[in-house]
Design a protein around this motif. Structure first.
Motif, PDB file in Angstrom:
ATOM      1  N   LYS A 270     -66.736  11.815  24.579  1.00  0.00           N
ATOM      2  CA  LYS A 270     -65.469  12.200  23.596  1.00  0.00           C
ATOM      3  C   LYS A 270     -64.820  13.204  24.216  1.00  0.00           C
ATOM      4  O   LYS A 270     -65.521  14.374  24.919  1.00  0.00           O
ATOM      5  CB  LYS A 270     -65.745  12.319  22.420  1.00  0.00           C
ATOM      6  N   PRO A 271     -63.574  13.374  24.207  1.00  0.00           N
ATOM      7  CA  PRO A 271     -62.996  14.687  24.587  1.00  0.00           C
ATOM      8  C   PRO A 271     -63.259  16.002  23.587  1.00  0.00           C
ATOM      9  O   PRO A 271     -63.025  16.877  24.188  1.00  0.00           O
ATOM     10  CB  PRO A 271     -61.584  14.110  24.443  1.00  0.00           C
ATOM     11  N   HIS A 272     -63.419  15.447  22.360  1.00  0.00           N
ATOM     12  CA  HIS A 272     -63.590  16.726  21.418  1.00  0.00           C
ATOM     13  C   HIS A 272     -64.360  16.281  20.072  1.00  0.00           C
ATOM     14  O   HIS A 272     -64.730  15.119  20.081  1.00  0.00           O
ATOM     15  CB  HIS A 272     -62.326  17.420  21.042  1.00  0.00           C
ATOM     16  N   LYS A 273     -64.910  17.300  19.359  1.00  0.00           N
ATOM     17  CA  LYS A 273     -65.288  16.855  17.972  1.00  0.00           C
ATOM     18  C   LYS A 273     -64.133  16.688  17.037  1.00  0.00           C
ATOM     19  O   LYS A 273     -63.390  17.766  16.807  1.00  0.00           O
ATOM     20  CB  LYS A 273     -66.225  18.073  17.764  1.00  0.00           C
ATOM     21  N   ALA A 274     -64.187  15.791  16.186  1.00  0.00           N
ATOM     22  CA  ALA A 274     -63.219  15.537  15.137  1.00  0.00           C
ATOM     23  C   ALA A 274     -63.289  16.498  13.875  1.00  0.00           C
ATOM     24  O   ALA A 274     -64.718  16.902  13.906  1.00  0.00           O
ATOM     25  CB  ALA A 274     -63.232  14.075  14.834  1.00  0.00           C
ATOM     26  N   ARG A 275     -62.336  17.037  13.315  1.00  0.00           N
ATOM     27  CA  ARG A 275     -62.451  17.719  11.993  1.00  0.00           C
ATOM     28  C   ARG A 275     -62.596  16.585  10.930  1.00  0.00           C
ATOM     29  O   ARG A 275     -61.902  15.680  10.728  1.00  0.00           O
ATOM     30  CB  ARG A 275     -61.113  18.357  11.774  1.00  0.00           C
ATOM     31  N   PHE A 276     -63.796  16.769  10.130  1.00  0.00           N
ATOM     32  CA  PHE A 276     -63.780  15.748   8.829  1.00  0.00           C
ATOM     33  C   PHE A 276     -63.274  16.334   7.746  1.00  0.00           C
ATOM     34  O   PHE A 276     -63.595  17.373   7.337  1.00  0.00           O
ATOM     35  CB  PHE A 276     -65.661  15.532   9.054  1.00  0.00           C
ATOM     36  N   THR A 277     -62.363  15.644   7.239  1.00  0.00           N
ATOM     37  CA  THR A 277     -61.790  16.064   6.304  1.00  0.00           C
ATOM     38  C   THR A 277     -62.122  15.215   4.866  1.00  0.00           C
ATOM     39  O   THR A 277     -62.115  14.173   4.774  1.00  0.00           O
ATOM     40  CB  THR A 277     -60.107  16.032   6.348  1.00  0.00           C
ATOM     41  N   PRO A 278     -62.814  16.110   3.862  1.00  0.00           N
ATOM     42  CA  PRO A 278     -63.425  15.504   2.674  1.00  0.00           C
ATOM     43  C   PRO A 278     -62.142  14.698   1.732  1.00  0.00           C
ATOM     44  O   PRO A 278     -61.207  15.523   1.602  1.00  0.00           O
ATOM     45  CB  PRO A 278     -64.041  16.729   1.941  1.00  0.00           C
ATOM     46  N   ILE A 279     -62.654  13.720   1.060  1.00  0.00           N
ATOM     47  CA  ILE A 279     -61.979  12.957   0.358  1.00  0.00           C
ATOM     48  C   ILE A 279     -62.717  12.635  -0.851  1.00  0.00           C
ATOM     49  O   ILE A 279     -63.748  12.532  -0.805  1.00  0.00           O
ATOM     50  CB  ILE A 279     -61.068  11.776   1.023  1.00  0.00           C
ATOM     51  N   SER A 280     -61.947  12.515  -2.020  1.00  0.00           N
ATOM     52  CA  SER A 280     -62.826  12.152  -3.187  1.00  0.00           C
ATOM     53  C   SER A 280     -61.800  10.993  -3.805  1.00  0.00           C
ATOM     54  O   SER A 280     -60.623  10.771  -3.658  1.00  0.00           O
ATOM     55  CB  SER A 280     -63.016  13.105  -4.169  1.00  0.00           C
ATOM     56  N   LEU A 281     -62.499  10.108  -4.478  1.00  0.00           N
ATOM     57  CA  LEU A 281     -61.779   8.909  -5.432  1.00  0.00           C
ATOM     58  C   LEU A 281     -61.607   9.150  -6.547  1.00  0.00           C
ATOM     59  O   LEU A 281     -62.640   9.891  -7.064  1.00  0.00           O
ATOM     60  CB  LEU A 281     -62.536   7.744  -5.128  1.00  0.00           C
ATOM     61  N   PRO A 282     -60.781   9.003  -7.521  1.00  0.00           N
ATOM     62  CA  PRO A 282     -59.507   8.295  -6.810  1.00  0.00           C
ATOM     63  C   PRO A 282     -58.668   9.531  -6.184  1.00  0.00           C
ATOM     64  O   PRO A 282     -58.727  10.681  -6.405  1.00  0.00           O
ATOM     65  CB  PRO A 282     -58.660   8.045  -8.147  1.00  0.00           C
ATOM     66  N   PHE A 283     -57.845   8.935  -5.084  1.00  0.00           N
ATOM     67  CA  PHE A 283     -56.996   9.678  -4.373  1.00  0.00           C
ATOM     68  C   PHE A 283     -56.022  10.541  -5.201  1.00  0.00           C
ATOM     69  O   PHE A 283     -55.259   9.892  -6.209  1.00  0.00           O
ATOM     70  CB  PHE A 283     -56.208   8.847  -3.296  1.00  0.00           C
TER      71      PHE A 283
ATOM     72  N   ILE B  17     -63.224  11.407   5.180  1.00  0.00           N
ATOM     73  CA  ILE B  17     -64.729  10.646   4.977  1.00  0.00           C
ATOM     74  C   ILE B  17     -64.944  11.203   3.472  1.00  0.00           C
ATOM     75  O   ILE B  17     -64.284  12.298   3.145  1.00  0.00           O
ATOM     76  CB  ILE B  17     -65.771  11.134   5.923  1.00  0.00           C
ATOM     77  N   HIS B  18     -65.366  10.405   2.750  1.00  0.00           N
ATOM     78  CA  HIS B  18     -65.923  10.960   1.227  1.00  0.00           C
ATOM     79  C   HIS B  18     -66.579  12.021   1.389  1.00  0.00           C
ATOM     80  O   HIS B  18     -67.634  12.101   2.059  1.00  0.00           O
ATOM     81  CB  HIS B  18     -66.673   9.643   0.549  1.00  0.00           C
ATOM     82  N   GLU B  19     -66.392  12.883   0.515  1.00  0.00           N
ATOM     83  CA  GLU B  19     -66.999  14.317   0.381  1.00  0.00           C
ATOM     84  C   GLU B  19     -68.616  14.108   0.216  1.00  0.00           C
ATOM     85  O   GLU B  19     -69.475  15.043   0.798  1.00  0.00           O
ATOM     86  CB  GLU B  19     -66.626  14.990  -0.791  1.00  0.00           C
ATOM     87  N   ALA B  20     -69.174  13.217  -0.471  1.00  0.00           N
ATOM     88  CA  ALA B  20     -70.727  12.876  -0.314  1.00  0.00           C
ATOM     89  C   ALA B  20     -71.390  12.697   1.004  1.00  0.00           C
ATOM     90  O   ALA B  20     -72.387  12.703   1.027  1.00  0.00           O
ATOM     91  CB  ALA B  20     -71.005  11.630  -1.404  1.00  0.00           C
ATOM     92  N   ASP B  21     -70.331  11.923   1.986  1.00  0.00           N
ATOM     93  CA  ASP B  21     -71.090  12.012   3.086  1.00  0.00           C
ATOM     94  C   ASP B  21     -70.726  13.076   4.263  1.00  0.00           C
ATOM     95  O   ASP B  21     -70.886  13.067   5.437  1.00  0.00           O
ATOM     96  CB  ASP B  21     -70.233  10.648   3.752  1.00  0.00           C
TER      97      ASP B  21
END
Length: 129
Positions: free
Chosen positions: A116-129, A82-86
């Motif tokens: 749900k079976p578990h909580k997801a790990r949210f990994t930040p991304i930024s653009l451009p990749f 997910i984008h780091e801003a979110d």
């Protein structure tokens, strides 16, 4: 085809629209040796199981933004990009049943929360990749 509260529409042999409860869309893009799921729906069904009927490839998940109707099914996956801003909104307002129930009511459909079976790990991304 309808699977676990999701209507799957084949766009072409490698692209699928997954419509959950008739008002929330996610997209599965299948490549040569992996697949990408764009958004995870509102969480009323097991979107991971739906994806598993469409491809045997490993699946990466990316969210377009941090709203509950795009991240409600995140708990079916280990990691969601997910984008780091979110990131802050993701942790501040959980993509849970309440927000999805409100959205479903706006569209005049019943909402059924799936544990749900578990909580997801949210990994930040930024653009451009």
């Amino acid at each position: 085809m309808v699977i676990d509260r999701c209507t799957v529409t084949t766009i072409d042999e490698k692209t699928f629209q997954i419509c959950e409860e008739g008002f929330v869309n996610a997209y599965l893009l299948v490549g040569g040796d992996s697949a990408l799921l764009v958004d995870t729906g509102n969480g009323s069904g097991n979107i991971s199981a739906v994806v598993g009927t469409l491809t045997e490839h490993p699946v990466r998940v990316i969210a377009t933004h941090g709203h509950a109707d795009h991240l409600g099914g995140a708990g079916w996956f280990d990691e969601v990009l997910i984008h780091e801003a979110d990131l802050a909104p993701v942790y501040r307002r959980s993509p849970g049943a309440f927000a999805s129930r409100v959205a479903a009511k706006m569209f005049g459909v019943a909402y059924h929360h799936t544990k749900k079976p578990h909580k997801a790990r949210f990994t930040p991304i930024s653009l451009p990749f």
